[in-house]
Design a protein around this motif. Sequence first.
Motif, PDB file in Angstrom:
ATOM      1  N   ARG A   1       0.812  -1.364   0.353  1.00 30.05           N
ATOM      2  CA  ARG A   1      -0.116  -0.060   0.234  1.00 30.05           C
ATOM      3  C   ARG A   1       1.065   1.509  -0.110  1.00 30.05           C
ATOM      4  N   LEU A   2       1.615   1.154   0.631  1.00 35.49           N
ATOM      5  CA  LEU A   2       2.932   2.451   0.955  1.00 35.49           C
ATOM      6  C   LEU A   2       3.322   2.497  -0.328  1.00 35.49           C
ATOM      7  N   LEU A   3       3.891   1.486  -1.215  1.00 36.57           N
ATOM      8  CA  LEU A   3       4.608   1.253  -2.090  1.00 36.57           C
ATOM      9  C   LEU A   3       3.686   2.051  -4.104  1.00 36.57           C
ATOM     10  N   ALA A   4       2.449   1.771  -3.302  1.00 36.65           N
ATOM     11  CA  ALA A   4       1.242   2.398  -4.238  1.00 36.65           C
ATOM     12  C   ALA A   4       0.958   4.009  -4.029  1.00 36.65           C
ATOM     13  N   GLN A   5       0.801   4.243  -3.105  1.00 40.94           N
ATOM     14  CA  GLN A   5       0.725   5.180  -2.574  1.00 40.94           C
ATOM     15  C   GLN A   5       1.957   6.378  -3.449  1.00 40.94           C
ATOM     16  N   LEU A   6       3.205   5.898  -3.464  1.00 45.13           N
ATOM     17  CA  LEU A   6       4.059   6.577  -3.435  1.00 45.13           C
ATOM     18  C   LEU A   6       4.324   6.782  -4.987  1.00 45.13           C
ATOM     19  N   LEU A   7       3.897   5.543  -5.758  1.00 46.26           N
ATOM     20  CA  LEU A   7       3.296   5.468  -7.458  1.00 46.26           C
ATOM     21  C   LEU A   7       2.638   6.203  -7.791  1.00 46.26           C
ATOM     22  N   GLY A   8       1.479   6.543  -6.967  1.00 48.95           N
ATOM     23  CA  GLY A   8       0.272   7.565  -7.358  1.00 48.95           C
ATOM     24  C   GLY A   8       0.548   9.059  -7.207  1.00 48.95           C
ATOM     25  N   GLN A   9       1.663   8.658  -6.799  1.00 49.43           N
ATOM     26  CA  GLN A   9       1.564  10.787  -6.026  1.00 49.43           C
ATOM     27  C   GLN A   9       2.962  10.942  -7.433  1.00 49.43           C
ATOM     28  N   ALA A  10       3.737   9.551  -7.203  1.00 45.16           N
ATOM     29  CA  ALA A  10       5.237  10.254  -8.552  1.00 45.16           C
ATOM     30  C   ALA A  10       4.175  10.333  -9.982  1.00 45.16           C
ATOM     31  N   LEU A  11       2.599   9.109 -10.526  1.00 43.50           N
ATOM     32  CA  LEU A  11       1.976   9.883 -11.475  1.00 43.50           C
ATOM     33  C   LEU A  11       1.298  10.944 -11.340  1.00 43.50           C
ATOM     34  N   GLN A  12       0.578  10.971 -10.325  1.00 39.93           N
ATOM     35  CA  GLN A  12       0.572  12.735  -9.941  1.00 39.93           C
ATOM     36  C   GLN A  12       1.132  14.185 -10.528  1.00 39.93           C
ATOM     37  N   HIS A  13       2.739  13.476 -10.084  1.00 35.62           N
ATOM     38  CA  HIS A  13       3.215  15.013 -10.905  1.00 35.62           C
ATOM     39  C   HIS A  13       3.568  15.043 -12.712  1.00 35.62           C
ATOM     40  N   ARG A  14       4.239  13.561 -12.884  1.00 36.55           N
ATOM     41  CA  ARG A  14       2.949  13.193 -14.322  1.00 36.55           C
ATOM     42  C   ARG A  14       2.584  13.901 -15.056  1.00 36.55           C
ATOM     43  N   PHE A  15       1.133  13.256 -14.104  1.00 37.29           N
ATOM     44  CA  PHE A  15      -0.502  13.595 -15.270  1.00 37.29           C
ATOM     45  C   PHE A  15       0.027  15.441 -14.667  1.00 37.29           C
ATOM     46  N   ALA A  16       0.279  15.921 -14.312  1.00 35.62           N
ATOM     47  CA  ALA A  16       0.514  17.786 -13.735  1.00 35.62           C
ATOM     48  C   ALA A  16       1.498  17.951 -15.098  1.00 35.62           C
ATOM     49  N   GLU A  17       2.466  17.476 -15.150  1.00 36.90           N
ATOM     50  CA  GLU A  17       3.391  17.513 -16.232  1.00 36.90           C
ATOM     51  C   GLU A  17       3.187  17.577 -17.662  1.00 36.90           C
ATOM     52  N   GLY A  18       1.299  16.561 -18.118  1.00 41.33           N
ATOM     53  CA  GLY A  18       1.413  16.537 -19.539  1.00 41.33           C
ATOM     54  C   GLY A  18       1.457  14.406 -19.846  1.00 41.33           C
ATOM     55  N   LEU A  19       1.637  14.344 -19.357  1.00 40.32           N
ATOM     56  CA  LEU A  19       1.614  12.964 -18.692  1.00 40.32           C
ATOM     57  C   LEU A  19      -0.002  12.548 -19.937  1.00 40.32           C
ATOM     58  N   ALA A  20      -0.343  12.104 -20.350  1.00 44.80           N
ATOM     59  CA  ALA A  20      -1.845  11.475 -20.758  1.00 44.80           C
ATOM     60  C   ALA A  20      -2.185  10.625 -20.055  1.00 44.80           C
ATOM     61  N   ARG A  21      -3.710  10.724 -19.241  1.00 41.62           N
ATOM     62  CA  ARG A  21      -4.879   9.705 -18.016  1.00 41.62           C
ATOM     63  C   ARG A  21      -5.230   8.822 -19.357  1.00 41.62           C
ATOM     64  N   PRO A  22      -4.257   7.622 -18.409  1.00 43.00           N
ATOM     65  CA  PRO A  22      -5.297   7.005 -18.942  1.00 43.00           C
ATOM     66  C   PRO A  22      -7.157   6.424 -18.677  1.00 43.00           C
ATOM     67  N   ASP A  23      -7.806   5.678 -19.330  1.00 44.05           N
ATOM     68  CA  ASP A  23      -8.906   5.618 -19.453  1.00 44.05           C
ATOM     69  C   ASP A  23      -9.028   4.500 -18.727  1.00 44.05           C
ATOM     70  N   CYS A  24      -8.275   3.397 -18.231  1.00 41.47           N
ATOM     71  CA  CYS A  24      -9.028   2.817 -17.444  1.00 41.47           C
ATOM     72  C   CYS A  24      -6.924   2.132 -17.099  1.00 41.47           C
ATOM     73  N   LEU A  25      -7.066   1.571 -16.202  1.00 38.17           N
ATOM     74  CA  LEU A  25      -6.633   0.922 -15.272  1.00 38.17           C
ATOM     75  C   LEU A  25      -6.565  -0.571 -14.789  1.00 38.17           C
ATOM     76  N   LEU A  26      -5.946  -1.427 -15.731  1.00 40.41           N
ATOM     77  CA  LEU A  26      -5.205  -3.431 -15.964  1.00 40.41           C
ATOM     78  C   LEU A  26      -4.591  -3.435 -15.051  1.00 40.41           C
ATOM     79  N   PRO A  27      -4.760  -4.672 -14.382  1.00 37.52           N
ATOM     80  CA  PRO A  27      -3.246  -5.537 -13.226  1.00 37.52           C
ATOM     81  C   PRO A  27      -3.084  -6.265 -14.649  1.00 37.52           C
ATOM     82  N   VAL A  28      -1.890  -6.995 -13.999  1.00 40.84           N
ATOM     83  CA  VAL A  28      -1.625  -8.150 -15.261  1.00 40.84           C
ATOM     84  C   VAL A  28      -1.724  -9.355 -14.140  1.00 40.84           C
ATOM     85  N   PRO A  29      -3.038  -9.846 -15.359  1.00 36.10           N
ATOM     86  CA  PRO A  29      -3.571 -11.534 -14.624  1.00 36.10           C
ATOM     87  C   PRO A  29      -2.398 -12.500 -14.112  1.00 36.10           C
ATOM     88  N   LEU A  30      -2.577 -13.028 -13.258  1.00 33.81           N
ATOM     89  CA  LEU A  30      -1.707 -13.650 -12.220  1.00 33.81           C
ATOM     90  C   LEU A  30      -2.802 -15.221 -13.048  1.00 33.81           C
TER      91      LEU A  30
END
Length: 244
Positions: A103-132
């Motif tokens: 959960r901690l790693l996901a929160q920090l990754l989410g924070q990094a993605l928010q910065h990238r979105f603010a810099e112009g990275l396109a937001r995806p329509d949907c998130l997909l997990p790699v199936p197990l």
Amino acid sequence: MRCQPQSTHQVYIWLKNKQTCLLCDETTDALFPICTGCETDLPWLGDSCERCALPMPMAGLTCGQCQRQPPAFSEVVVPWGYDFPIDSLVTRFKHQAKWPMGRLLAQLLGQALQHRFAEGLARPDCLLPVPLASKRLRQRGYNQAEMLTRWLGTQLDLASDERLLLRVLETPAQQGLDAKARQSNLRKAFAISPGAQIKGKHFAVVDDVLTTGATVNTLSRLLMDGGARRVDIYCLARTPKPQD
């Protein structure tokens, strides 16, 4: 039991955001359960390939592999190299069910993605997990990529679909295999759920660690061949080349 609260309800209300760092056990008033010092010391990924995020000697380069065989995905967003303590945190989350670590790693990754979105990275329509694979899912009891996807979707206000990508063929574990063996291992292993709407959509595939990229490239090719507009990869850590 009826007396148990629903998982969507807030159970605790913190009057002060004082919590313990999951790495050093010191009290911190940071937004997430990691102190500023430990967060600074994480193995943040430096210069890397603009396509697959392979560590490179300088910025603005594309690795030889991506030049020779461009991957089906457009970009990899990954904050860290697979080094201590990220490797330990991922292992404890993935194989020992230490969910607070994930959960901690996901929160920090989410924070990094928010910065990238603010810099112009396109937001995806949907998130997909790699199936197990079903056997591995039964053994482990959970899919770590699925958990990361849920946490990221909530934090970033993005839709997610945990059933769009299917694992239809059991394959040996990818760990320890080189890129060619991984690619052969994954042939016909995945499918798209019947009736899934993917044409013209931008997807982001979520996984924990990117090694050769064979798995996410196979999934990206499957989505692009099905009509997706773009596929990105979000993951926690990136390894160097296996032979390195």
